[in-house]
Each structure stands twice: as C-alpha cells, then as structure tokens.
Design an enzyme around this catalytic site. Structure first.
Site, PDB file in Angstrom:
ATOM      1  N   ASP A 105      25.232 -15.201 -11.497  1.00 46.15           N
ATOM      2  CA  ASP A 105      25.712 -16.453 -10.924  1.00 46.15           C
ATOM      3  C   ASP A 105      25.546 -16.487  -9.405  1.00 46.15           C
ATOM      4  OD1 ASP A 105      26.306 -17.372 -13.403  1.00 46.15           O
ATOM      5  OD2 ASP A 105      28.485 -17.241 -13.215  1.00 46.15           O
ATOM      6  N   GLY A 106      25.650 -15.319  -8.755  1.00 43.89           N
ATOM      7  CA  GLY A 106      25.433 -15.270  -7.306  1.00 43.89           C
ATOM      8  C   GLY A 106      24.011 -15.656  -6.941  1.00 43.89           C
ATOM      9  N   ASP A 125      32.398 -23.864  -4.463  1.00 45.56           N
ATOM     10  CA  ASP A 125      33.639 -24.118  -3.731  1.00 45.56           C
ATOM     11  C   ASP A 125      33.487 -23.883  -2.229  1.00 45.56           C
ATOM     12  OD1 ASP A 125      33.659 -21.254  -3.536  1.00 45.56           O
ATOM     13  OD2 ASP A 125      34.816 -21.121  -5.365  1.00 45.56           O
ATOM     14  N   ARG A 130      48.874 -12.808   8.824  1.00 46.55           N
ATOM     15  CA  ARG A 130      49.801 -13.944   8.858  1.00 46.55           C
ATOM     16  C   ARG A 130      49.271 -15.109   8.022  1.00 46.55           C
ATOM     17  NH1 ARG A 130      49.604 -14.690  15.024  1.00 46.55           N
ATOM     18  NH2 ARG A 130      50.351 -16.774  14.491  1.00 46.55           N
ATOM     19  N   TYR A 165      36.618 -18.752  -8.217  1.00 46.82           N
ATOM     20  CA  TYR A 165      37.800 -18.356  -7.442  1.00 46.82           C
ATOM     21  C   TYR A 165      39.014 -19.216  -7.790  1.00 46.82           C
ATOM     22  CZ  TYR A 165      40.232 -16.729  -3.155  1.00 46.82           C
ATOM     23  OH  TYR A 165      41.105 -16.179  -2.255  1.00 46.82           O
ATOM     24  N   SER A 166      38.799 -20.500  -7.977  1.00 48.57           N
ATOM     25  CA  SER A 166      39.916 -21.404  -8.280  1.00 48.57           C
ATOM     26  C   SER A 166      40.648 -20.991  -9.552  1.00 48.57           C
ATOM     27  CB  SER A 166      39.406 -22.844  -8.397  1.00 48.57           C
ATOM     28  OG  SER A 166      40.464 -23.730  -8.708  1.00 48.57           O
ATOM     29  N   GLN A 177      29.405 -16.951  -0.258  1.00 50.35           N
ATOM     30  CA  GLN A 177      28.204 -16.288   0.270  1.00 50.35           C
ATOM     31  C   GLN A 177      28.069 -16.396   1.782  1.00 50.35           C
ATOM     32  OE1 GLN A 177      24.738 -17.535  -1.960  1.00 50.35           O
ATOM     33  NE2 GLN A 177      25.383 -16.354  -3.729  1.00 50.35           N
TER      34      GLN A 177
END
Length: 249
Positions: free
Chosen positions: A29-30, A101, A111, A143-144, A200
């Site tokens: 997929d990358g 994304d 932080r 990622y989502s 990426q």
C-alpha cells in the site's frame, strides 16, 4: 510520448505520466500511495500488485498479474475513482495532496496541542490532543481506523475528522460531506506542528499556524478486477467473522 525500451530503461518520476497509459505499482500500500503522488492528479490509472501482506490498495497478487494485464488489454476491468484531499499549509502557497490522509500532530514534543477546527466557517471544536487526522474513505482503514475511526466504503463522498488521543473522552470522529472546507488552527506558540501527507511526506510549521483542508480537484484512478468485492477484502484483511476458538480446535 513514445520511447524505445532498449534505449531507455529508466524514466524520471515526473516524466512517467508521459510514457504510460496506466502504471503498475509492485509492492504494498505504501508503494501505491507513492504511485498516486506521482501520477494521480494526471488521471493515469494505477494497478497495485501486492508483494507482501494483503493490502487494501495493492490487492492484485503476482499470480494474477498476467491475467489482469490481459483484462486491461481487453478492456475487461473497472476503474475505481477515489477521492483525494489537499492541504494548503499555513498560507505559504504550498498545496499537498493525499489519497489516504493528512495528519497534523505534535511531532517530537511531549506536550499536547490545541487544535481549533472549523468546518465551512462553522466552529466545530477545539481539540486538546496529540493531533488530528483528515481521512478520505480510502484512508479510513489506515491511521484513522487505528485511532477509533469508522470504516467508510471507498466510493462514499465524505471525509472523516478524527482527533488523535484527545484529552476529552467525549471527542469522537466526525463524518462530513466531501464538499466541506476545513480550517484547522494550531494555537500553540514556539512549538512546531508536524504535517504528514499519506504517512510519507513530512513538514514542520511554526505555530500559531493555520491550514485549509478540502477535497482535491481530481480523483485518483485505481485499476480493479471485476468480481473483486470490498467486503470480501475487509473480512480477509480484518478477519471479520472468524471464530478463533473454532480455528484453534
């Protein structure tokens, strides 16, 4: 354009679109995401051949490749048009495009950051979080998904706004129409914000900063074989419906 394959074994990435009717991406997929960055906005269809684990984008196996090329020659394929998104970064004139994304996060800082989010000029929320994801339907299983987002069927005309590790437990992913324009303001001072495009390409911006995110003015074309079903892919990839107790007996 035309060229003699015996004389030219290598072509620069930015020239590829001039030399192919469709692009074959060998990898995972990358590799598919990288291919989309090279030719996606020019409308070149991309065929993903998976060399590793089962992919969501590169779903054709090596064994199927010759058969699939025959199908392409006979026009016996489907062209799947996928929504892409863009980000205009902090008014510097740079526009970056993503198939999966766009992520804004705190980078190496320990932080959390305050992320003011506005959708079509209406205030949504100020998330106190590690970051925020704007995902396409294609990116909903990336990622989502790992941050609690929904799975969105690829051809849906929606985007997903998903905070990363929000400090308010009531903060949840929000699905919005793809026509929406999202403005994100990072309110911190003296704390660089980290922008990642499709996992990426990475950039850092000083804060306070502002980002405009919206769907891209083009769709990315993926070559699909007939008879391939997205729900079959989901069940195989995510092992839905498998009873592990029975598998091990």
């Amino acid at each position: 354009g035309t060229f003699n394959i015996e004389e030219n074994l290598q072509i620069a990435e930015n020239e590829l679109r001039n030399y192919c009717n469709f692009l074959i991406a060998l990898g995972g997929d990358g590799t598919m995401l990288h291919a989309a960055h090279i030719v996606g906005k020019y409308g070149t269809p991309i065929l993903g051949v998976n060399l590793g684990k089962l992919g969501f984008l590169a779903e054709i196996s090596v064994d199927e490749l010759h058969e699939c090329i025959d199908d392409i020659e006979n026009n016996n394929i489907l062209i799947d048009e996928r929504l892409a998104v863009q980000v205009n970064a902090s008014g510097d004139g740079n526009i970056y495009y993503a198939l999966n994304d766009i992520v804004l996060d705190r980078g190496a800082s320990a932080r959390v950051i305050n992320i003011e989010t506005i959708v079509d000029d209406d205030y949504l929320a100020t998330y106190v979080a590690d970051g925020i994801i704007l995902s396409t339907p294609t990116g909903s299983t990336a990622y989502s998904l790992s941050t609690g987002g929904p799975i969105v069927i690829p051809n849906s005309e929606v985007l997903v706004i998903n905070p990363i590790s929000p400090h308010t437990l009531s903060a949840r992913p929000v699905v919005i129409p793809a026509r929406s324009v999202i403005k994100i303001k990072i309110l911190e001072r003296n704390q660089p914000v980290h922008l990642t495009v499709d996992g990426q390409n990475e950039y850092f911006y000083q804060t306070p900063s502002e980002f405009i995110l919206q769907k891209a003015p083009f769709k990315i074309k993926l070559v699909k074989r007939k008879g391939k079903n997205y729900f079959d892919l989901l069940r195989t990839k995510l092992m839905w419906g498998k009873d592990l107790r029975r598998e091990n007996t």
